[in-house]
Design a protein around this motif. Structure first.
Motif, short mmCIF file in Angstrom:
data_model
loop_
_atom_site.label_atom_id
_atom_site.label_comp_id
_atom_site.label_asym_id
_atom_site.label_seq_id
_atom_site.Cartn_x
_atom_site.Cartn_y
_atom_site.Cartn_z
N GLU A 1 -2.20 -5.34 1.90
CA GLU A 1 -3.64 -5.13 1.80
C GLU A 1 -4.40 -6.15 2.64
O GLU A 1 -5.44 -5.83 3.23
CB GLU A 1 -4.07 -5.23 0.34
CG GLU A 1 -5.55 -5.01 0.12
CD GLU A 1 -5.97 -5.26 -1.32
OE1 GLU A 1 -6.98 -4.68 -1.75
OE2 GLU A 1 -5.28 -6.03 -2.01
N THR B 1 -3.09 0.41 -3.84
CA THR B 1 -2.63 -0.95 -3.55
C THR B 1 -2.00 -1.48 -4.83
O THR B 1 -2.67 -1.60 -5.86
CB THR B 1 -3.81 -1.85 -3.13
OG1 THR B 1 -4.40 -1.32 -1.94
CG2 THR B 1 -3.32 -3.27 -2.86
N ILE C 1 0.85 -1.19 0.00
CA ILE C 1 0.00 0.00 0.00
C ILE C 1 0.89 1.24 0.00
O ILE C 1 1.70 1.45 0.92
CB ILE C 1 -0.93 0.02 1.22
CG1 ILE C 1 -1.79 -1.26 1.25
CG2 ILE C 1 -1.80 1.26 1.23
CD1 ILE C 1 -2.58 -1.43 2.54
#
Length: 357
Positions: free
Chosen positions: A56, A32, A13
């Motif tokens: 994530e 992401t 991320i």
């Protein structure tokens, strides 16, 4: 934390915009990352990417000390390795032709077909091939580049496997006669004189004579080799044939020859972008090429560019959204920074400067 692009994994991320050399964001905050985006950042040699300490899915992200490559790109490594090996085989054969050896079509076919098979499943852009590897020998790179382009176009257009393979072989061998010229004109770093151009124009005939008796090549392939520098307006060489007497596959190889030469760095000429090369081909299509082959080439080119990331002449990075087949050099794009969608045909001074991925 800050990591290099080579340490990223899918699911990372981004915690702040990743800014490129143009001053514009390559990837925005809170993105992401996917394998495709990681490959994109690696291709641009990005050294600093701010990412969260977790992925994530909530698991901790511990960057490896050794650079990691996206698993999705293993196919590309295999293809590019095969391409490198193929260029080496061709280069050695070309040197042997210069010393009087016969063309070993069987070994060249055994070399080329596996590369074509890998290219068909490759995730890269076959119409931007020179950007994926450093050019070490223009003659071999050009021969293989033409062969792969011709194969990609005919495969996309639904031609038979026999026609695809034979035309690719013809493209590979179209310039073999260059080995028989007294001087290596293809290495010159200047414009050729009249006599030198006349010598160059002999190479299709020399190529044809080198393969004329080879049973592994079809009549179509042999005609393609002989005619690949003929022009629809009758001003080509060596026979000055008119459009009705030029085999369509010869015209296709001529298109691939022109295109690949334009996008490649040469001793006397800088490379142009693939979109500029397409524009040049369209400008000259009625004087030089078979319209059906131009259409087939353009369709294959356009299909390969869907969702491609490009750099515009304005410096903005953009994604190809839609391309009108009547105007391939001016597609509709979405600028990555602003999200604005632009129809490039409404901006006369805006053009595509580079294909990024």
């Amino acid at each position: 934390m800050i990591v290099s692009a080579n340490q990223l994994v899918a699911g990372c991320i981004v915690t702040a915009d990743v800014i490129g050399k143009s001053g514009l964001p390559l990837v925005k905050n809170k993105t992401t990352l996917t394998e495709s985006e990681i490959f994109y950042l690696q291709k641009l040699l990005v050294k600093k990417v701010p990412v969260a300490s977790h992925l994530e899915d909530g698991t901790s992200f511990v960057p490896s000390k050794e650079p990691v490559q996206p698993k999705k790109r293993k196919k590309e490594v295999r293809f590019l390795d095969a391409l490198e090996a193929a260029a080496d085989v061709y280069q050695k054969q070309f040197a042997s032709w210069q010393h009087g050896a016969a063309v070993d079509v069987s070994s060249l076919r055994q070399m080329l077909l596996p590369v074509m098979e890998k290219a068909a499943s490759w995730e890269g852009n076959i119409f931007n091939l020179p950007s994926y590897r450093m050019q070490t020998d223009y003659v071999s790179d050009h021969a293989i580049g033409m062969a792969l382009l011709a194969a990609a176009v005919l495969q996309k257009a639904g031609y038979t496997e026999a026609d695809v393979n034979q035309t690719a072989l013809a493209a590979l061998l179209a310039d073999c006669g260059m080995a028989k010229l007294k001087q290596p004109y293809y290495l010159q770093k200047r414009t050729l004189h009249t006599q030198e151009r006349e010598d160059i124009e002999k190479h299709p005939t020399l190529s044809y004579r080198m393969i004329e008796q080879v049973s592994l090549l079809s009549t179509k392939a042999k005609l393609t080799i002989l005619q690949h520098h003929e022009r629809a307006d009758g001003t080509g060489y060596p026979l000055r044939l008119g459009k009705d007497k030029i085999h369509p596959f010869a015209s296709l190889v001529s298109i691939c020859d022109t295109y690949h030469a334009l996008i490649s760095e040469r001793a006397y000429q800088q490379a142009v972008s693939p979109y500029r090369a397409v524009e040049i081909i369209l400008e000259e299509q009625f004087e030089r090429f078979d319209p059906s082959m131009v259409q087939a080439f353009m369709q294959a080119f356009l299909d390969a560019q869907q969702k491609t990331i490009v750099r515009l002449s304005s410096g903005q990075l953009a994604e190809i959204v839609f391309t009108d087949s009547s105007n391939p050099p001016k597609p509709m794009v979405r600028e990555l920074e602003s999200g604005e969608v632009k129809a490039m045909n409404e901006y006369p001074d805006l053009y595509i400067e580079e294909i990024i991925k």
